[in-house]
Design an enzyme around this catalytic site. Structure first.
Site, mmCIF file in Angstrom:
data_model
loop_
_atom_site.group_PDB
_atom_site.id
_atom_site.type_symbol
_atom_site.label_atom_id
_atom_site.label_comp_id
_atom_site.label_asym_id
_atom_site.label_seq_id
_atom_site.Cartn_x
_atom_site.Cartn_y
_atom_site.Cartn_z
ATOM 1 N N THR A 25 0.846 -1.196 0.000
ATOM 2 C CA THR A 25 0.000 0.000 0.000
ATOM 3 C C THR A 25 0.881 1.245 0.000
ATOM 4 O OG1 THR A 25 -1.769 -1.140 1.167
ATOM 5 C CG2 THR A 25 -1.760 1.260 1.339
ATOM 6 N N THR A 28 4.515 4.129 -3.503
ATOM 7 C CA THR A 28 5.553 3.315 -4.158
ATOM 8 C C THR A 28 4.937 1.988 -4.616
ATOM 9 O OG1 THR A 28 7.027 4.293 -2.503
ATOM 10 C CG2 THR A 28 7.972 2.627 -3.942
ATOM 11 N N ASP A 80 6.223 -4.166 -0.972
ATOM 12 C CA ASP A 80 5.581 -3.106 -0.193
ATOM 13 C C ASP A 80 6.572 -1.973 0.065
ATOM 14 O OD1 ASP A 80 3.667 -1.761 1.264
ATOM 15 O OD2 ASP A 80 3.373 -3.326 2.765
ATOM 16 N N ASP A 83 8.278 3.643 5.375
ATOM 17 C CA ASP A 83 8.524 5.055 5.708
ATOM 18 C C ASP A 83 9.973 5.280 6.135
ATOM 19 O OD1 ASP A 83 5.749 5.977 5.358
ATOM 20 O OD2 ASP A 83 5.390 4.488 6.905
ATOM 21 N N GLY A 95 2.602 4.788 7.318
ATOM 22 C CA GLY A 95 2.325 6.169 6.914
ATOM 23 C C GLY A 95 0.995 6.266 6.176
ATOM 24 N N GLY A 96 0.646 5.191 5.479
ATOM 25 C CA GLY A 96 -0.630 5.166 4.751
ATOM 26 C C GLY A 96 -1.746 4.546 5.592
ATOM 27 N N GLU A 102 -0.749 -4.986 6.336
ATOM 28 C CA GLU A 102 0.600 -5.168 5.767
ATOM 29 C C GLU A 102 1.401 -6.163 6.596
ATOM 30 O OE1 GLU A 102 1.218 -0.792 3.693
ATOM 31 O OE2 GLU A 102 1.843 -1.058 5.756
ATOM 32 N N LYS A 120 14.257 7.348 2.313
ATOM 33 C CA LYS A 120 13.730 6.498 3.387
ATOM 34 C C LYS A 120 14.831 5.759 4.152
ATOM 35 C CE LYS A 120 9.385 7.130 1.933
ATOM 36 N NZ LYS A 120 8.551 6.084 1.350
HETATM 37 C C1 5RP Z 1 1.290 2.255 4.268
HETATM 38 C C2 5RP Z 1 2.756 2.072 4.306
HETATM 39 C C3 5RP Z 1 3.523 2.553 3.130
HETATM 40 O O1 5RP Z 1 4.200 1.488 2.574
HETATM 41 C C4 5RP Z 1 4.488 3.606 3.578
HETATM 42 O O2 5RP Z 1 3.755 4.635 4.228
HETATM 43 C C5 5RP Z 1 5.270 4.197 2.420
HETATM 44 O O3 5RP Z 1 4.405 4.927 1.609
HETATM 45 P P1 5RP Z 1 4.877 5.592 0.244
HETATM 46 O O4 5RP Z 1 5.281 4.494 -0.664
HETATM 47 O O5 5RP Z 1 3.643 6.349 -0.221
HETATM 48 O O6 5RP Z 1 6.013 6.542 0.551
HETATM 49 O O7 5RP Z 1 3.327 1.545 5.229
HETATM 50 O O8 5RP Z 1 0.695 1.862 5.477
#
Ligand code: 5RP
Length: 220
Positions: A25, A28, A80, A83, A95-96, A102, A120
């Protein structure tokens, strides 16, 4: 080229016919799902399971076959985002807001491939505030107990309202400062009754792919 897209497309190269694939999610993972959708159109034969409603909807739009979790014997690979990633491949995720699904999917995956842009990578986790999924009932008590572990937790607010996860819970974003012992902190947080799960993924990643702005990637 977008660094997130570069990492995601590299990861998609590891997906082979007949694999069961966990779909991550975030922005990325979005690119990984897009790439897998294109490969499915070109004849790649996979079945997938998603870590959030949004990734599930995207997979459906792209024609990626999804299987119910009850039918899964094994997940071959999960791709996946994260952050933060430290030098030992410990992660902060969530973060999402999808950290619980996950982590469930990651825990059942033979390979957990983490795709990130270079921003990151960190020496020590903690600059990104740690997301913790908590139940709504008694959240004020849960926040107080999180505070005793040395953080300043804040219920995540989106569009002036508390953010609700796909599982109907809140996210508390916790500022612990630099996290010296991620494994210990992980266990201590999960001992609090109102906590469902936290965003520390300790030694779960099996590969990390870092994407750079010029389109190059580094696999570690
Ligand atoms: C969602 C997550 C995401 O993988 C993490 O927040 C990274 O997000 P992005 O790819 O938008 O930087 O853990 O719960």
């Amino acid at each position: 080229m977008n660094s997130k897209k570069a990492a995601a497309e590299k990861a998609a190269e590891y997906v082979r016919d007949h694999m069961v694939v966990g779909l991550g999610t975030g922005s990325t993972s979005y690119w990984a799902i897009q790439k897998l959708g294109a490969k499915v159109k070109d004849g790649l034969n996979i079945r997938a399971v998603a870590t959030s409603v949004s990734s599930e909807n995207l997979a459906k739009e792209l024609g990626i076959p999804l299987i119910p979790i009850s039918e899964i014997e094994q997940i071959d690979i999960t791709i996946d985002g994260a952050d933060e990633v430290d030098g030992e491949w410990n992660l902060i995720k969530g973060g999402g807001g999808a950290l619980l699904r996950e982590k469930i999917i990651a825990s059942f995956s033979k390979e957990l491939m983490i795709i990130v842009d270079e921003s990151k990578q960190v020496n020590r986790l903690g600059k990104f505030h740690l997301p913790v999924e908590i139940v709504r009932f008694g959240n004020e008590i849960t926040l107080k107990q999180l505070r005793t572990l040395g953080c300043d937790p804040k219920i995540r607010i989106v569009d002036h309202k508390p953010f609700i996860t796909d599982n109907g819970n809140y996210i508390a974003d916790c500022d612990f400062g630099t996290i010296e012992r991620p494994g210990q902190l992980h266990n201590a947080i999960n001992m609090i009754p109102g906590v469902v799960e936290n965003g520390l993924f300790i030694k779960m990643a099996t590969k990390v792919i870092v994407g750079f702005e010029d389109g190059s990637v580094k696999e570690i």
